[in-house]
Design an enzyme around this catalytic site. Structure first.
Site, PDB file in Angstrom:
ATOM      1  N   CYS A   1       0.652  -1.034   0.035  1.00 11.30           N
ATOM      2  CA  CYS A   1       0.025   0.024  -0.131  1.00 11.30           C
ATOM      3  C   CYS A   1       0.891   1.439   0.145  1.00 11.30           C
ATOM      4  O   CYS A   1       1.323   1.504   0.988  1.00 11.30           O
ATOM      5  CB  CYS A   1      -0.881   0.056   1.022  1.00 11.30           C
ATOM      6  SG  CYS A   1      -2.085   1.571   1.463  1.00 11.30           S
ATOM      7  N   LEU A   2       1.119   1.977  -1.199  1.00 11.57           N
ATOM      8  CA  LEU A   2       1.944   2.940  -1.398  1.00 11.57           C
ATOM      9  C   LEU A   2       1.335   3.975  -2.377  1.00 11.57           C
ATOM     10  O   LEU A   2       1.065   3.581  -3.619  1.00 11.57           O
ATOM     11  CB  LEU A   2       3.320   2.578  -1.710  1.00 11.57           C
ATOM     12  CG  LEU A   2       4.416   3.546  -1.640  1.00 11.57           C
ATOM     13  CD1 LEU A   2       4.682   4.401  -0.370  1.00 11.57           C
ATOM     14  CD2 LEU A   2       5.884   3.137  -2.429  1.00 11.57           C
TER      15      LEU A   2
END
Lengths: 188, 199
Positions: free
Chosen positions: B92-93
């Site tokens: 999750c970036l």
């Protein structure tokens, strides 16, 4: 692994039109004129107001990919098609604005319909005559709205559909309202 | 594959190979096929983090629309981090999603991932269990992440206490990864982990 891939890279870049065997130092000089998207020497170069260089086709495609978030691919400053500056070098023969050229795009492009031309019916021609009551300051207003001169209207809903029933019901209500209003006017 | 995507990966690949980070062994990229669509990345765990000393392998898939859309990256090496799934390795970036910009490269993506390892964002988690532990018991999180690094990424810090707990569960017939996950999820409380594994 790395070195073999490097040779492969050099071997297959011949179609770019510039010599990939040049020395690293020369390449460093070149790299300030590289497009920030394709990393190749910028063609049809444009510069954003934040100062970043791109090929016009590359920047155009980037702006098309994210129509809702038009930001500079390098610094994320707000940019738009209208606010980029084309660069003309001395050697370039064509002095046309690179922005005029729309690069080949993937399929599936659609243009928005122009507003106002897509009404399905036009008055008398196609079975869509409408009755309507209207009371204006001028008594003829009543007739013009009844006979519907030149006024394009949407077609009536098909018989038997739910929408048709609703329209019938509404027109009856308005008819009775109009009659009530008229009688009230006469009585007053 | 679209020409621009392959051309760019070729150039980026050269850039990464020459970069000083490779010289320092901080990042590494390898090609997995000839048409530049699949690559293997590797990042070193940043110093002063529980990931120090570990090497984390990444799967990089380059879409046809690259660089206009981000590459698809996930961790192959199992890792205990609030923003990385401990099950699938999904990351999750923001820059790998809506904050992607076409001027970013394999090098900047790998460096961003390395930065993510030093600065977790527990408020925007990918793995809720890890994120909860991070927020409620940071020390326990660091111990767990360090142990995962030693087990899967070749990290130097082996915690004998953790190892013996895992061994006890393995002796009960549990797979060692399952044992690690259960113990990690229950703050190394062996009773609760056993309960969860055998219920």
């Amino acid at each position: 692994m790395a070195s073999s891939a490097n040779e492969d890279v050099k071997g297959s870049t011949g179609d770019e039109g510039h010599n990939s065997e040049t020395k690293d130092e020369e390449k460093k000089d070149d790299s300030i004129f590289e497009c920030n998207i394709c990393l190749d020497t910028a063609r049809d170069a444009v510069v954003s107001l934040c100062g970043h260089l791109f090929c016009w086709p590359c920047l155009h495609q980037w702006l098309e990919t994210r129509p809702n978030r038009q930001v500079c691919p390098v610094c994320k400053a707000a940019i738009s098609k209208e606010k980029v500056v084309p660069l003309y070098g001395r050697g370039s023969t064509k002095q046309e604005d690179p922005r005029e050229k729309v690069p080949p795009r993937p399929a599936g492009q659609r243009t928005e319909p122009e507003p106002g031309t897509s009404f399905p019916g036009f008055g008398f021609g196609d079975n869509s005559f409408h009755m309507s009551f209207g009371i204006g300051a001028f008594p003829f207003g009543f007739f013009t709205s009844t006979f519907n001169f030149g006024d394009p209207r949407p077609a009536a809903a098909a018989h038997g559909t739910h929408q048709h029933m609703e329209e019938q019901f509404l027109s009856k209500i308005f008819l009775w309202l109009a009659i009530l209003f008229l009688t009230w006017l006469l009585m007053a | 594959m679209a020409n621009i995507a392959a051309q760019r990966i070729k150039r980026e690949f050269k850039e990464v190979v020459k970069s000083e980070e490779v010289a320092k062994c901080a990042i590494k990229v390898e090609l997995l096929n000839d048409n530049y669509t699949e690559l293997k990345g590797e990042i070193a765990g940043p110093p002063d983090t529980p990931y120090e000393g570990g090497n984390f392998v990444l799967e990089i898939r380059v879409p046809e629309t690259y660089p206009f859309n981000p590459p698809k990256v996930r961790f192959i090496t199992k890792i205990w981090h609030p923003n990385i799934s401990s099950v699938t390795g999904a990351i999750c970036l923001d820059i790998l999603k809506d904050q992607w910009a076409a001027a970013m490269t394999l090098r900047t993506v790998l460096l961003s991932l390395q930065a993510l390892l030093s600065a977790a964002e527990p408020d925007d988690p990918q793995d809720a269990v890890v994120a909860r532990q991070y927020k409620e018991n940071l020390e326990m999180f660091q111990l767990t992440a360090r142990h995962w690094t030693s087990m899967y990424a070749g990290g130097p810090n082996v915690n004998t206490d953790c190892d013996s707990k895992i061994k006890r569960l393995v002796d009960m017939g549990v797979d060692d990864h399952q044992a690690l996950v259960a113990l990690s999820s229950y703050n190394w409380d062996i009773e609760r982990a056993t309960e969860q594994l055998f219920s």
